[in-house]
Design a protein around this motif. Structure first.
Motif, PDB file in Angstrom:
ATOM      1  N   TYR A   1      29.719  45.136  70.992  1.00 32.25           N
ATOM      2  CA  TYR A   1      30.307  44.970  72.313  1.00 32.25           C
ATOM      3  C   TYR A   1      31.048  43.637  72.385  1.00 32.25           C
ATOM      4  CZ  TYR A   1      27.719  48.820  74.533  1.00 32.25           C
ATOM      5  OH  TYR A   1      27.234  50.046  74.911  1.00 32.25           O
ATOM      6  N   ASN A   2      30.584  42.673  71.604  1.00 27.71           N
ATOM      7  CA  ASN A   2      31.115  41.320  71.672  1.00 27.71           C
ATOM      8  C   ASN A   2      31.320  40.822  70.248  1.00 27.71           C
ATOM      9  OD1 ASN A   2      31.349  38.496  71.790  1.00 27.71           O
ATOM     10  ND2 ASN A   2      30.068  38.371  73.616  1.00 27.71           N
ATOM     11  N   GLU A   3      32.561  40.528  69.888  1.00 30.41           N
ATOM     12  CA  GLU A   3      32.858  40.130  68.508  1.00 30.41           C
ATOM     13  C   GLU A   3      32.218  38.800  68.109  1.00 30.41           C
ATOM     14  OE1 GLU A   3      37.257  38.141  68.956  1.00 30.41           O
ATOM     15  OE2 GLU A   3      37.117  40.322  68.915  1.00 30.41           O
ATOM     16  N   ASP A   4      31.786  37.991  69.075  1.00 29.94           N
ATOM     17  CA  ASP A   4      31.136  36.715  68.765  1.00 29.94           C
ATOM     18  C   ASP A   4      29.663  36.869  68.381  1.00 29.94           C
ATOM     19  OD1 ASP A   4      33.502  35.403  69.333  1.00 29.94           O
ATOM     20  OD2 ASP A   4      32.968  35.083  71.437  1.00 29.94           O
ATOM     21  N   ILE A   5      29.088  38.040  68.663  1.00 29.43           N
ATOM     22  CA  ILE A   5      27.678  38.269  68.366  1.00 29.43           C
ATOM     23  C   ILE A   5      27.597  39.217  67.172  1.00 29.43           C
ATOM     24  CG2 ILE A   5      25.503  39.199  69.241  1.00 29.43           C
ATOM     25  CD1 ILE A   5      26.514  38.323  72.047  1.00 29.43           C
ATOM     26  N   LYS A   6      27.073  38.704  66.086  1.00 30.62           N
ATOM     27  CA  LYS A   6      27.067  39.450  64.819  1.00 30.62           C
ATOM     28  C   LYS A   6      25.797  40.261  64.590  1.00 30.62           C
ATOM     29  CE  LYS A   6      31.034  37.664  63.798  1.00 30.62           C
ATOM     30  NZ  LYS A   6      32.171  38.339  64.325  1.00 30.62           N
ATOM     31  N   GLU A   7      24.846  40.211  65.505  1.00 26.92           N
ATOM     32  CA  GLU A   7      23.581  40.936  65.358  1.00 26.92           C
ATOM     33  C   GLU A   7      23.841  42.442  65.296  1.00 26.92           C
ATOM     34  OE1 GLU A   7      19.700  41.957  68.119  1.00 26.92           O
ATOM     35  OE2 GLU A   7      20.884  40.201  68.605  1.00 26.92           O
ATOM     36  N   GLU A   8      23.228  43.115  64.312  1.00 32.27           N
ATOM     37  CA  GLU A   8      23.345  44.564  64.211  1.00 32.27           C
ATOM     38  C   GLU A   8      22.177  45.219  64.941  1.00 32.27           C
ATOM     39  OE1 GLU A   8      23.671  45.730  60.101  1.00 32.27           O
ATOM     40  OE2 GLU A   8      25.805  45.213  60.075  1.00 32.27           O
ATOM     41  N   VAL A   9      22.486  46.274  65.694  1.00 35.20           N
ATOM     42  CA  VAL A   9      21.462  47.007  66.423  1.00 35.20           C
ATOM     43  C   VAL A   9      21.449  48.430  65.875  1.00 35.20           C
ATOM     44  CG1 VAL A   9      20.648  47.774  68.687  1.00 35.20           C
ATOM     45  CG2 VAL A   9      21.863  45.591  68.483  1.00 35.20           C
ATOM     46  N   GLU A  10      20.316  48.810  65.266  1.00 33.27           N
ATOM     47  CA  GLU A  10      20.169  50.154  64.716  1.00 33.27           C
ATOM     48  C   GLU A  10      19.657  51.071  65.825  1.00 33.27           C
ATOM     49  OE1 GLU A  10      18.119  52.455  60.919  1.00 33.27           O
ATOM     50  OE2 GLU A  10      17.565  50.383  61.339  1.00 33.27           O
ATOM     51  N   LEU A  11      20.381  52.165  66.057  1.00 34.00           N
ATOM     52  CA  LEU A  11      20.066  53.062  67.163  1.00 34.00           C
ATOM     53  C   LEU A  11      19.844  54.496  66.698  1.00 34.00           C
ATOM     54  CD1 LEU A  11      22.813  51.879  69.691  1.00 34.00           C
ATOM     55  CD2 LEU A  11      20.387  51.290  69.739  1.00 34.00           C
ATOM     56  N   ASN A  12      19.112  55.233  67.520  1.00 35.28           N
ATOM     57  CA  ASN A  12      18.950  56.674  67.366  1.00 35.28           C
ATOM     58  C   ASN A  12      19.228  57.315  68.716  1.00 35.28           C
ATOM     59  OD1 ASN A  12      17.042  55.638  65.084  1.00 35.28           O
ATOM     60  ND2 ASN A  12      17.405  57.795  64.650  1.00 35.28           N
ATOM     61  N   ILE A  13      19.663  58.551  68.681  1.00 32.60           N
ATOM     62  CA  ILE A  13      19.943  59.286  69.916  1.00 32.60           C
ATOM     63  C   ILE A  13      18.727  60.116  70.291  1.00 32.60           C
ATOM     64  CG2 ILE A  13      21.327  61.171  70.896  1.00 32.60           C
ATOM     65  CD1 ILE A  13      23.721  60.038  69.352  1.00 32.60           C
TER      66      ILE A  13
END
Length: 171
Positions: A135-147
């Motif tokens: 959502y924000n190019e300054d934040i490099k944290e990866e969020v692993e998601l499932n639906i």
């Protein structure tokens, strides 16, 4: 009884809940969120339960499904039953539609509790995780998601089509 309150009316209160509930990697900027609220198919509402403002929901209505992007209760209302009552209300509101949401891949106790909360409320966990686009190019944290989906578990083809729509229209 659950009611939705127009987010424009109480945006300041909702913004505070939003900042408390979601990590920076999971949040849109204030400007982007307000911009989405101008769209015809995006809703950012307060959740009122027993005449108290207790949380927020941000959701998209697409032809193929309804997508809950954000759902959060004030910390003081967690465990009160408001979240389950809200989901019951929301499912009834969209009873003829598939409802989807994303959850973090369940590694921590809190993530596992969140998945189990949705399962208790009728949602199905669909395997096939992915990394949330930033959502924000300054934040490099990866969020692993499932639906997760309601009212049924998704077949592989439908799950892939759902991800395509999310990547094209939401992210």
């Amino acid at each position: 009884m659950v009611k939705l309150i127009d987010g424009d009316q109480i945006f300041g209160t909702l913004w505070e809940i939003y900042l408390e509930a979601f990590s920076p990697a999971e949040r849109r900027s204030r400007k982007d969120l307000l911009g989405n609220m101008e769209l015809d198919n995006y809703y950012f509402n307060g959740i009122q339960f027993k005449d108290k403002n207790c949380g927020l929901v941000g959701y998209w209505v697409f032809e193929e499904f309804v997508y809950i992007e954000y759902l959060a209760m004030k910390s003081s209302n967690r465990g009160s039953g408001a979240g389950s009552k809200f989901l019951e209300f929301f499912i009834e509101k969209f009873k003829d539609r598939t409802i989807i949401l994303e959850v973090e891949h369940p590694v921590t106790n809190m993530q596992k509790r969140r998945v189990n909360f949705y399962k208790r409320n009728g949602f199905f966990y669909n395997k096939g995780s992915f990394i949330q686009p930033q959502y924000n190019e300054d934040i490099k944290e990866e969020v692993e998601l499932n639906i997760m989906s309601y009212p049924v578990k998704m077949e592989k083809e439908k799950l892939e089509k759902t991800k395509e729509i999310l990547f094209e229209k939401v992210y």
